[in-house]
Design an enzyme around this catalytic site. Sequence first.
Site, short mmCIF file in Angstrom:
data_model
loop_
_atom_site.label_atom_id
_atom_site.label_comp_id
_atom_site.label_asym_id
_atom_site.label_seq_id
_atom_site.Cartn_x
_atom_site.Cartn_y
_atom_site.Cartn_z
N ARG A 140 -5.64 -3.56 33.16
CA ARG A 140 -5.33 -3.50 31.73
C ARG A 140 -4.04 -2.72 31.46
NH1 ARG A 140 -6.49 -6.68 28.66
NH2 ARG A 140 -6.88 -5.37 26.84
N THR A 261 -1.43 6.89 36.20
CA THR A 261 -1.88 6.64 34.84
C THR A 261 -3.35 7.04 34.67
OG1 THR A 261 -2.51 4.35 35.29
CG2 THR A 261 -0.23 4.75 34.59
N SER A 291 -4.76 11.43 30.61
CA SER A 291 -5.62 10.34 30.16
C SER A 291 -5.24 9.91 28.76
CB SER A 291 -7.09 10.79 30.16
OG SER A 291 -7.32 11.70 29.09
N CYS A 292 -5.77 8.77 28.33
CA CYS A 292 -5.49 8.28 26.98
C CYS A 292 -5.98 9.26 25.93
CB CYS A 292 -6.12 6.91 26.77
SG CYS A 292 -7.91 6.84 27.06
N THR A 293 -7.17 9.83 26.14
CA THR A 293 -7.72 10.76 25.16
C THR A 293 -6.93 12.06 25.12
OG1 THR A 293 -9.94 9.82 25.49
CG2 THR A 293 -9.80 11.98 24.43
N HIS A 319 -15.43 6.21 22.18
CA HIS A 319 -14.47 5.50 23.04
C HIS A 319 -14.92 4.07 23.29
CE1 HIS A 319 -11.69 4.71 26.31
NE2 HIS A 319 -11.15 5.90 26.16
N ARG A 337 -24.01 4.85 32.63
CA ARG A 337 -22.94 3.85 32.60
C ARG A 337 -23.38 2.52 33.21
NH1 ARG A 337 -16.89 6.40 33.45
NH2 ARG A 337 -17.19 8.27 32.20
N GLY A 351 -13.46 14.67 30.49
CA GLY A 351 -12.75 15.90 30.84
C GLY A 351 -11.56 16.15 29.95
N ARG A 373 -19.41 6.03 24.61
CA ARG A 373 -18.80 4.72 24.81
C ARG A 373 -19.51 3.73 23.88
NH1 ARG A 373 -16.15 4.23 29.91
NH2 ARG A 373 -15.07 6.22 30.25
#
Length: 481
Positions: A140, A261, A291-293, A319, A337, A351, A373
């Site tokens: 992605r 990434t 991370s994105c967050t 998320h 998960r 984290g 999630r």
Amino acid sequence: MNQQFEQELMGSWQERQEYAEMMQPLLGKLYRDKAVEVSIFGRPMLGANIVDIIKAHRTVRLHTGEKLRLRESWPILEALSKLTLAPAHIDLGKLAYAYHHDQQNQGLDIDQYLAKELAGIVGEVDTHPVQDVVLYGFGRIGRLLARLLIERQGKNNKLRLRAIVVRGGKDGDLEKRASLLRRDSVHGPFNGSITVDHERNALKANGSYIQVIYADSPDSVDYTQYGIKDAIVVDNTGMWRDRDGLGMHLKAKGTKKAILTAPGKGDVKNIVFGVNHQDILPEDTILSAASCTTNAITPVLKVLDEKFGIENGHVETVHSFTNDQNLIDNFHKADRRGRSASLNMVITETGAAQAVSKAYPKLHGKLTGNAIRVPTPNVSLAILNLNLAKSTSRDEINDFLRNQSLFSKLQHQIDFTSSKEIVSTDLVGTRSASVVDSQATIVADKRATLYVWYDNEFGYSCQVMRVVQAMAGLTYPTIPA
């Protein structure tokens, strides 16, 4: 409604449409030929269509109380297109508004005004060498990075996507890779043309020639045989996250630096561009883009801490599900998960709250965090529950964050919305790291709760690109500052 009013309304729209149609090719040409990215009060105009340009002008009134007409910004843009300029981020809206409304600019013609405002970049030619870039992995984030690199195609482009490294190589692999780049269920179709070169095992996209390399290990690739040298390798697999693992990229022939990434482990620097990118040194060969967050919340937390002081707080992220989860119930090594991502809200760990301190050490030990999630494919929401050092109000915090999104050094990281109707899908494709939802802000004395949206795919990929540019030594000014 009388006929005269209708004619005036239609005439006004047609005028704006005609100016926007004239603007569109100049915006693209400035980007391709001069590496000048144009925005209008923070709204990027890269790839903007006619309606996007008109709507961006309309939003100026929300920030200034005054209209900015397209016929007022057009001559500024036209003059910009004729100048020799070094690469930069230029806010056309702010330049045009200041020219027409700031008293100190009265009496200046447009050429004089631009000579004053663009003194650092007018007449300058970018002599920086072209930097080869390799994407290791094509999931992605890898495909979005490819889109961002390819859209930069032009004679002044300094970052060239030269290769993609993936596992496999079965029959039909190239067609499938090309198809995934061409079509995206969340981000829409690729803006351009993609063809497959079977003879050379490559993809051709908007004039870019991209070698597809099959490998099982980073250190087994010889990039020099494809004419690639001193490349920055962007590892978006997440398989290697410490210095030893990422160091395998540097053992390959033709590489110079590597960026991850995902959050880095050990002594790998975690960079949130806009917050601690000044920590990137010329000698750094391995970095993480966090991370994105972490990229979404750290800029907002930094400015709030500097203004109001943060005693402590909790970050809850709502998320979108990721590929790490199962579509239907199945075994997974992590708790919960394994349950169907498309059917459940799933409590899991993050984290990101602790990772904030790697980019902004002043908050070390002050934040806790958790994640839920949810069954959406993209765009996430961070809820910041903060205890501040001093009392404030909802309006004060919102006004402060609006100002930060428009006029601070973090204007490319922090965006701001006053919409009462905005939902997650409205934020798909956002280029900023985060968007503050001002309508949801809650403040009581020293306690504040903020809701921060972020496109955890595209917005994060834009942050990664900024780190890649910094690693390559490509740092561009923002004008007005």
